[in-house]
Design an enzyme around this catalytic site. Structure first.
Site, PDB file in Angstrom:
ATOM      1  N   PHE A 132      71.127  68.044  94.779  1.00 50.50           N
ATOM      2  CA  PHE A 132      70.247  67.994  95.949  1.00 50.50           C
ATOM      3  C   PHE A 132      71.104  67.877  97.221  1.00 50.50           C
ATOM      4  O   PHE A 132      72.102  67.168  97.227  1.00 50.50           O
ATOM      5  CB  PHE A 132      69.316  66.783  95.786  1.00 50.50           C
ATOM      6  CG  PHE A 132      68.164  66.756  96.728  1.00 50.50           C
ATOM      7  CD1 PHE A 132      67.034  67.522  96.490  1.00 50.50           C
ATOM      8  CD2 PHE A 132      68.206  65.971  97.862  1.00 50.50           C
ATOM      9  CE1 PHE A 132      65.955  67.488  97.364  1.00 50.50           C
ATOM     10  CE2 PHE A 132      67.133  65.927  98.747  1.00 50.50           C
ATOM     11  CZ  PHE A 132      66.007  66.694  98.502  1.00 50.50           C
ATOM     12  N   ASP A 177      71.423  60.041  90.006  1.00 54.15           N
ATOM     13  CA  ASP A 177      70.270  60.178  90.889  1.00 54.15           C
ATOM     14  C   ASP A 177      69.062  60.522  90.009  1.00 54.15           C
ATOM     15  O   ASP A 177      69.035  61.578  89.369  1.00 54.15           O
ATOM     16  CB  ASP A 177      70.546  61.280  91.916  1.00 54.15           C
ATOM     17  CG  ASP A 177      69.403  61.450  92.910  1.00 54.15           C
ATOM     18  OD1 ASP A 177      68.246  61.153  92.551  1.00 54.15           O
ATOM     19  OD2 ASP A 177      69.671  61.904  94.035  1.00 54.15           O
ATOM     20  N   TYR A 204      58.593  58.143  95.834  1.00 54.79           N
ATOM     21  CA  TYR A 204      57.400  58.886  96.273  1.00 54.79           C
ATOM     22  C   TYR A 204      57.113  60.120  95.432  1.00 54.79           C
ATOM     23  O   TYR A 204      56.164  60.834  95.693  1.00 54.79           O
ATOM     24  CB  TYR A 204      57.527  59.277  97.760  1.00 54.79           C
ATOM     25  CG  TYR A 204      58.834  59.925  98.132  1.00 54.79           C
ATOM     26  CD1 TYR A 204      59.053  61.273  97.879  1.00 54.79           C
ATOM     27  CD2 TYR A 204      59.864  59.191  98.717  1.00 54.79           C
ATOM     28  CE1 TYR A 204      60.262  61.866  98.196  1.00 54.79           C
ATOM     29  CE2 TYR A 204      61.071  59.778  99.037  1.00 54.79           C
ATOM     30  CZ  TYR A 204      61.270  61.120  98.781  1.00 54.79           C
ATOM     31  OH  TYR A 204      62.467  61.694  99.081  1.00 54.79           O
ATOM     32  N   LYS A 205      57.950  60.413  94.418  1.00 56.09           N
ATOM     33  CA  LYS A 205      57.713  61.577  93.572  1.00 56.09           C
ATOM     34  C   LYS A 205      56.848  61.135  92.387  1.00 56.09           C
ATOM     35  O   LYS A 205      55.670  60.879  92.566  1.00 56.09           O
ATOM     36  CB  LYS A 205      59.051  62.205  93.185  1.00 56.09           C
ATOM     37  CG  LYS A 205      59.711  62.858  94.423  1.00 56.09           C
ATOM     38  CD  LYS A 205      61.122  63.339  94.227  1.00 56.09           C
ATOM     39  CE  LYS A 205      61.649  63.953  95.531  1.00 56.09           C
ATOM     40  NZ  LYS A 205      63.100  64.104  95.544  1.00 56.09           N
ATOM     41  N   ARG A 262      58.072  75.975  92.409  1.00 59.04           N
ATOM     42  CA  ARG A 262      58.184  74.877  91.443  1.00 59.04           C
ATOM     43  C   ARG A 262      56.782  74.431  91.066  1.00 59.04           C
ATOM     44  O   ARG A 262      55.949  74.184  91.943  1.00 59.04           O
ATOM     45  CB  ARG A 262      58.932  73.687  92.049  1.00 59.04           C
ATOM     46  CG  ARG A 262      60.415  73.934  92.267  1.00 59.04           C
ATOM     47  CD  ARG A 262      61.142  72.639  92.605  1.00 59.04           C
ATOM     48  NE  ARG A 262      60.516  71.900  93.705  1.00 59.04           N
ATOM     49  CZ  ARG A 262      60.969  70.773  94.194  1.00 59.04           C
ATOM     50  NH1 ARG A 262      62.043  70.207  93.672  1.00 59.04           N
ATOM     51  NH2 ARG A 262      60.363  70.166  95.183  1.00 59.04           N
TER      52      ARG A 262
HETATM   53  C1  LIG Z   1      63.880  63.949  96.651  1.00 60.48           C
HETATM   54  C2  LIG Z   1      65.331  63.743  96.408  1.00 60.48           C
HETATM   55  C3  LIG Z   1      66.120  62.990  97.292  1.00 60.48           C
HETATM   56  C4  LIG Z   1      65.501  62.454  98.552  1.00 60.48           C
HETATM   57  O1  LIG Z   1      66.254  61.546  99.266  1.00 60.48           O
HETATM   58  P1  LIG Z   1      65.531  60.767 100.480  1.00 60.48           P
HETATM   59  O2  LIG Z   1      66.550  59.862 101.014  1.00 60.48           O
HETATM   60  O3  LIG Z   1      64.332  60.081  99.910  1.00 60.48           O
HETATM   61  O4  LIG Z   1      65.079  61.789 101.478  1.00 60.48           O
HETATM   62  C5  LIG Z   1      67.447  62.770  96.949  1.00 60.48           C
HETATM   63  N1  LIG Z   1      67.986  63.277  95.817  1.00 60.48           N
HETATM   64  C6  LIG Z   1      67.248  64.035  94.954  1.00 60.48           C
HETATM   65  C7  LIG Z   1      67.864  64.564  93.700  1.00 60.48           C
HETATM   66  C8  LIG Z   1      65.908  64.306  95.224  1.00 60.48           C
HETATM   67  O5  LIG Z   1      65.182  65.052  94.402  1.00 60.48           O
END
Ligand SMILES: *Cc1c(COP(=O)(O)O)cnc(C)c1O
Length: 413
Positions: free
Chosen positions: A134, A211, A236-237, A385
């Site tokens: 990401f 992560d 939040y996911k 997705r």
């Molecule tokens: C959604 C996501 C993030 C988001 O990071 P934020 O600090 O909440 O914006 C980070 N890493 C991965 C792999 C994600 O899917």
């Protein structure tokens, strides 16, 4: 009936049978409905709110904040990051108490954990990560590499796959300070073998930061059993904490006493209300806290963690596997004949709770679907997705979404 009608009927019938046999089907009623939305397939970006959350937020304002006022901090708010961390650790992460905390955002926690990890491996010069991780993970590591004079070493991963133990073994060595990977890849949905990869990095003397943004709440983790050093993920996911909900972090007990917190704040100090000169870290996981905990933001997460505990994470995973299998079946039948390519793993044991499908028209099609109340999401270069959040997504809803994509492709021929 045309051949297509017969095919659609048979897929719909299968979906309805799967819903009827789904032991978790009743949990869908715990979520708020959205007017005009017939298929929400983006729970992997923003989970739906629970009905209970709407009530709890209002009660909190009236009774806790409004009634207890400043006394609330001592009564329970200061302890909430650890208490909720422990609950999450038990319900979804395979983490014994005292190792998880809720705070900050994933991005900030990635920085804190990785910065502390490289400080714990002085003399080693590299951070391992994959080019498909990401963006925020890559950007934070770029910054740390610059700050600390380290080099990023990129592990190669297949477009429709992800990081394997063999690829990591080829890249890890005596120079490896830290490896940073996603448990489930945000685009392909590839589910990494976190236990095996952790062992490979440890054998090379490095540390591992996982992560779990795209797995926590949908795919069980075994952070303790895998021997993970550090982990983080957003709330939040699949954890339905709401937009901007605070993230969580895990630091294995064995690293806590020496954890070098890079953002030393008063609430992570040993005696926050002593107001003394000089920072001394709090014992245990609390030293990961920097400032005042985002109490309001933790309330929705608390509701979802309770729901996951009630359903059982293994049952959640079992439904997730059936949902992605059904989605692939529908995609193969309805979309692949029109040039759509599946860019996610075919084997359920290496797949998270979303699948990605590619087609050059998907950017435009996603915009059109959103207007119709069919909500997947779009990711560059050309992927839709389909995020299937096990406790809130039905099989019929999955059918509706895939059939709508097909209708758009047919309309454009
Ligand atoms: C959604 C996501 C993030 C988001 O990071 P934020 O600090 O909440 O914006 C980070 N890493 C991965 C792999 C994600 O899917």
């Amino acid at each position: 009936m045309t051949e297509l009608d017969t095919l659609l009927d048979s897929l719909l019938e299968t979906a309805r049978k799967l819903d009827a046999a789904d032991p978790l089907a009743g949990f869908r009623d715990r979520f708020l409905e959205a007017d005009g939305v017939s298929a929400y397939l983006d729970g992997n970006s923003l989970g739906r709110p629970l009905r209970a959350t709407a009530v709890h937020l209002q009660d909190f304002v009236r009774e806790q904040w409004g009634g207890r006022l400043i006394r609330g901090w001592d009564e329970q708010w200061l302890e909430l990051p650890q208490r909720l961390g422990d609950q999450l650790g038990a319900a979804a992460l395979g983490a014994a108490p005292g190792q998880c905390i809720v705070a900050d955002s994933t991005t900030v926690l990635l920085y804190k954990l990785a910065r502390a990890a490289v400080a714990a491996r002085p003399g080693r010069t590299e951070i391992l990560l994959d080019a498909d991780n990401f963006p925020t993970d890559r950007y934070v590591m770029e910054g740390i590499a610059q700050e600390c004079g380290l080099t990023l070493r990129w592990v190669q991963a297949d477009y429709d796959g992800g990081v394997t133990a063999a690829a990591v073994a080829a890249a890890a060595g005596p120079q490896t300070a830290l490896a940073v990977f996603s448990h489930v890849a945000y685009r392909s949905g590839f589910l990494a073998d976190a236990g095996a990869i952790t062992k490979v990095v440890h054998d090379a003397g490095g540390l591992v930061l996982w992560d779990l943004c795209h797995s926590a709440g949908a795919v069980p983790a075994e952070l303790d059993a895998w021997g993970v050093d550090y982990a983080t993920g957003c709330s939040y996911k699949y954890l339905n904490g709401g937009p901007g909900a605070p993230a969580w972090a895990y630091v294995a007990t064995r690293h806590q006493e020496t954890f070098a917190q890079p953002i030393q704040g008063w609430l992570g100090s040993a005696d926050p209300f002593g107001m003394a000169q000089g920072y001394a870290p709090a014992p245990g996981i609390r030293r990961l806290v920097s400032g005042t905990p985002p109490v309001l933001g933790m309330l929705p997460l608390q509701d979802m963690v309770s729901l996951i505990a009630e359903a059982g994470i293994d049952a959640v995973r079992a439904k997730s596997v059936l949902l992605t299998e059904y989605a692939l079946r529908a995609v193969d039948a309805l979309l692949v004949p029109h040039g759509v390519v599946v860019a996610s793993p075919r084997g359920a044991q290496r797949r998270g709770s979303h699948i990605t499908i590619d087609h050059p028209a998907f950017k435009a099609i996603t915009a059109e679907l959103w207007k119709q109340g069919i909500i997947p999401d779009y990711r560059n270069p050309s992927g839709i997705r389909l995020g299937l959040s096990p406790l809130s997504t039905s099989f019929e809803e999955t059918f509706t979404g895939v059939a709508a994509v097909q209708a758009e492709l047919l309309r454009r021929r």
